[in-house]
Design an enzyme around this catalytic site. Structure first.
Site, short mmCIF file in Angstrom:
data_model
loop_
_atom_site.label_atom_id
_atom_site.label_comp_id
_atom_site.label_asym_id
_atom_site.label_seq_id
_atom_site.Cartn_x
_atom_site.Cartn_y
_atom_site.Cartn_z
N TYR A 54 0.83 -1.23 -0.08
CA TYR A 54 -0.06 -0.10 0.22
C TYR A 54 0.96 1.22 0.08
CZ TYR A 54 -5.14 -0.74 0.56
OH TYR A 54 -6.27 -1.03 -0.20
N GLU A 56 -0.67 4.87 -0.57
CA GLU A 56 -1.57 6.01 -0.79
C GLU A 56 -0.41 7.34 -0.61
OE1 GLU A 56 -4.25 4.78 1.91
OE2 GLU A 56 -5.78 4.35 0.49
N ASP A 199 -6.54 12.62 -25.55
CA ASP A 199 -6.45 11.32 -24.98
C ASP A 199 -5.88 10.35 -26.15
OD1 ASP A 199 -7.23 8.73 -24.68
OD2 ASP A 199 -9.02 9.08 -23.83
N THR A 225 -3.84 5.53 -21.97
CA THR A 225 -3.58 4.29 -21.28
C THR A 225 -2.27 3.62 -21.92
OG1 THR A 225 -4.90 3.20 -23.54
CG2 THR A 225 -5.88 3.69 -21.33
N LYS A 228 -2.01 -0.23 -25.16
CA LYS A 228 -2.65 -0.41 -26.45
C LYS A 228 -1.07 -0.31 -27.37
CE LYS A 228 -6.90 1.33 -25.90
NZ LYS A 228 -7.36 2.47 -24.53
N ARG A 234 -1.97 -3.12 -18.42
CA ARG A 234 -3.09 -2.26 -18.28
C ARG A 234 -2.94 -1.18 -17.29
NH1 ARG A 234 -6.37 -5.09 -21.44
NH2 ARG A 234 -7.98 -3.61 -21.20
N1 DSN Z 1 -12.21 0.23 -24.98
C1 DSN Z 1 -11.14 0.88 -25.61
C2 DSN Z 1 -10.93 0.57 -27.06
O1 DSN Z 1 -11.09 -0.53 -27.34
O2 DSN Z 1 -10.62 1.54 -27.89
C3 DSN Z 1 -10.99 2.56 -25.20
O3 DSN Z 1 -12.30 3.00 -25.59
#
Ligand code: DSN
Length: 449
Positions: A54, A56, A199, A225, A228, A234
């Site tokens: 932990y 925080e 984003d 994120t 990708k 993740r």
């Molecule tokens: N769920 C993700 C995607 O597949 O693009 C983000 O929206």
């Protein structure tokens, strides 16, 4: 090397599911554009003892004791993120993309404020103000759109911004095959005094790899994120640019405070380690080469799909992503093509297309991309072959049409699913997919007996 041997003995049920999923990933073509395969070193980092702690707060100011190594880990990840994207501030604690974006809202807006983002069925993200998302309920969402040609309608976005004076404008999309127009939106946002948040979840690996324009000179805030095109675990990162700090010097502090104590509890330290490892990988010349190949592969795949008779939104791609317009097959037919491709071992997702004549539950398109296949080492030659297979599968289910009457749909789809299981043409494509996958082994050496 035998993986997960302790788990295999202790919990055969869980082990069995993981083993099945590895087999599925190995024996199929993973073409969902928001998915990828991390390196073994990222897997090792997220499977580490850092998950036990932990912490925080932030490095040097934690609520719990015993954080001397976690502080080092988070500082390393933050420094690598700042260097990779060229920004003065990064927060690596968001649990994933949706909380990262929520934190941005609450750092710069109050409930009821007006915000703008691309309409969902035109390729926008849920969290950019879609009405079924909290972001479309808590804030006054004014969506902008793409034009008839599938490209963002900048003139409409400018007009809407001038009429509605939003506090925050989002750019960066989930199903848009063209470069994000950061510069044009910076002019619009600056003209109305709005924050511009980029984003770049989908394209962050392409940005770091130098094959997509960077949002950093244009946006105040950048979110991404990490799983990708960036090929990490993740998780997510929020960044503030020099332009953002000039607009509001307190912005980094506000974002830190919304993340904790505002929204989240303890950060996922094992994920922080995985992000740091992925960012180190992304700084290497091999990653720039990977990013270039992702885009080349998407272009080759788009050409093959069109050569084989499929219609693409904007007639091609400049990124990692392609959107097939299935309206020539009938409205709401994305589900048939997605499920038939699944049966053939090709994983894509049904998706809305601009001006979709159907709805998000039964959309009229399919979205696919090349990040994961490129990680496996596939190139233009394989993309040409795969484009042909996808077109063959799509045509083979063209006879199926979504019933107009809602009550008839579930029985119709059940019957469709049974029929495709017994379809010999799909079985033949499945065989070709398997042979192709064998030539590009995934996680070679990872043995799960
Ligand atoms: N769920 C993700 C995607 O597949 O693009 C983000 O929206």
């Amino acid at each position: 090397m035998e993986w997960l041997s302790t788990l295999r003995k202790a919990d055969p049920e869980t082990y069995g599911i993981i083993k099945d999923e590895l087999k599925r990933q190995r024996e199929g073509l993973e073409m969902i554009p928001s998915e990828n395969f991390t390196s073994l070193q990222v897997l090792e980092a997220i499977g580490s003892v850092l998950t036990n702690k932990y912490s925080e707060g932030y490095p040097g100011r934690r609520y719990y004791g015993g954080n001397q190594f976690i502080d080092k880990m988070e500082t390393l990840a933050v420094d690598r993120a700042k260097k990779a994207f060229g920004v003065p501030y990064a927060n690596v604690q968001p649990y994933s993309g949706s909380p990262a974006n929520l934190a941005v809202y609450f750092a710069v807006c109050r409930p009821g404020d007006t915000i703008m983002g691309l309409n969902l069925s035109d390729g926008g993200h849920l969290t950019h103000g879609f009405k079924a998302s909290l972001t479309g309920q808590v804030f006054n969402s004014v969506p902008y759109h793409v034009g008839k040609d599938g490209y963002i309608d900048i003139d409409e976005a400018r007009r809407l911004a001038e009429e509605n004076r939003p506090k925050l404008i989002w750019v960066g999309y989930t199903a848009y095959p063209r470069e994000i127009p950061f510069e044009e939106f910076a002019k619009i946002a600056d003209g109305v005094g709005a924050y511009l948040a980029a984003d770049i979840s989908h394209v962050s690996g392409l940005v770091v790899g130098g094959v997509h324009k960077s949002p950093v000179p244009y946006a105040h805030i950048v979110t991404t994120t990490t799983h990708k095109t960036l090929r990490g675990p993740r998780g997510a990162i929020i960044m503030v640019t020099e332009k953002g700090k000039a607009k509001d010097p307190d912005l980094p502090d506000k974002i830190d405070k919304v993340i904790i104590p505002g929204m989240q509890g303890g950060p996922h330290n094992h994920t922080t380690a995985g992000i740091a490892v992925a960012l180190l990988e992304a700084s290497k010349p091999e990653f720039a080469q990977y990013a270039r190949q992702v885009v080349k592969n998407a272009d080759a795949l788009a050409r093959s799909l069109m050569k084989n008779g499929l219609k693409l939104v904007t007639d091609g791609t400049q990124t990692h992503l392609i959107l097939i317009d299935l309206t020539p097959f009938g409205k709401g037919t994305g589900i048939f093509v997605q499920d038939a491709l699944d049966e053939a071992g090709i994983t894509v997702n049904k998706n809305t297309i601009p001006n979709d004549p159907s709805n998000p539950f039964y959309p009229s398109g399919v979205r696919l991309g090349t990040p994961a296949l490129t990680t496996r080492g596939m190139r233009e030659k394989e993309m040409d072959l795969i484009g042909g297979l996808i077109a063959e599968v799509a045509k083979s289910v063209a006879r199926y049409q979504l019933p107009e009457r809602k009550e008839e749909r579930s029985a119709y789809l059940r019957n469709f699913k049974n029929e495709i299981k017994a379809d010999s043409e799909l079985a033949q494509v499945r065989g070709k997919v398997l042979r192709l996958c064998e030539k590009f082994p995934l996680y070679p050496g990872m043995e799960l007996p």
